[in-house]
Design a protein around this motif. Sequence first.
Motif, PDB file in Angstrom:
ATOM      1  N   GLY A 199      14.618  66.801  17.298  1.00  0.00           N
ATOM      2  CA  GLY A 199      13.855  66.905  16.131  1.00  0.00           C
ATOM      3  C   GLY A 199      11.976  66.357  15.726  1.00  0.00           C
ATOM      4  O   GLY A 199      11.990  65.430  14.794  1.00  0.00           O
ATOM      5  N   ASN A 207       5.589  71.311  16.672  1.00  0.00           N
ATOM      6  CA  ASN A 207       5.345  71.601  15.600  1.00  0.00           C
ATOM      7  C   ASN A 207       4.544  71.002  15.088  1.00  0.00           C
ATOM      8  O   ASN A 207       2.761  72.245  14.541  1.00  0.00           O
ATOM      9  N   PRO A 258      12.265  71.976  14.390  1.00  0.00           N
ATOM     10  CA  PRO A 258      11.719  73.111  14.538  1.00  0.00           C
ATOM     11  C   PRO A 258      12.334  74.537  14.122  1.00  0.00           C
ATOM     12  O   PRO A 258      13.454  74.668  14.460  1.00  0.00           O
ATOM     13  N   GLY A 281       8.922  66.672  16.723  1.00  0.00           N
ATOM     14  CA  GLY A 281       8.073  67.222  15.935  1.00  0.00           C
ATOM     15  C   GLY A 281       6.835  67.213  16.618  1.00  0.00           C
ATOM     16  O   GLY A 281       5.976  67.994  16.196  1.00  0.00           O
ATOM     17  N   ARG A 315       9.032  73.343   9.980  1.00  0.00           N
ATOM     18  CA  ARG A 315      10.240  71.776  10.298  1.00  0.00           C
ATOM     19  C   ARG A 315      10.964  72.416   8.820  1.00  0.00           C
ATOM     20  O   ARG A 315      10.560  72.423   7.961  1.00  0.00           O
ATOM     21  N   GLY A 360      13.599  67.253  10.074  1.00  0.00           N
ATOM     22  CA  GLY A 360      12.258  67.622  10.858  1.00  0.00           C
ATOM     23  C   GLY A 360      12.827  68.744  12.315  1.00  0.00           C
ATOM     24  O   GLY A 360      11.601  68.761  13.055  1.00  0.00           O
TER      25      GLY A 360
END
Length: 74
Positions: free
Chosen positions: A15, A20, A35, A17, A29, A33
């Motif tokens: 996670g 994202n 995706p 990110g 998210r 956190g």
Amino acid sequence: MTHLLLHIDWTRCDGRGLCNELLPEILDRDDWGYPLARDHSGDPTITRRHLTAARDAVALCPRSALGLIPPRQG
């Protein structure tokens, strides 16, 4: 091939990110956190328009948790 799928290996993802940030139209998210596909699929569709960003996300994922795979047949 018209499109690919973005596969997320949940055993590797932690996670961070980056995916994202590179694919905000494809991924959201969750509260931790990780995706989430905006289309609520397990492996979101990557169209030609997002292919470069998806390839960047795969290449830059610090945990090598992403891959581009062809759609399943049948």
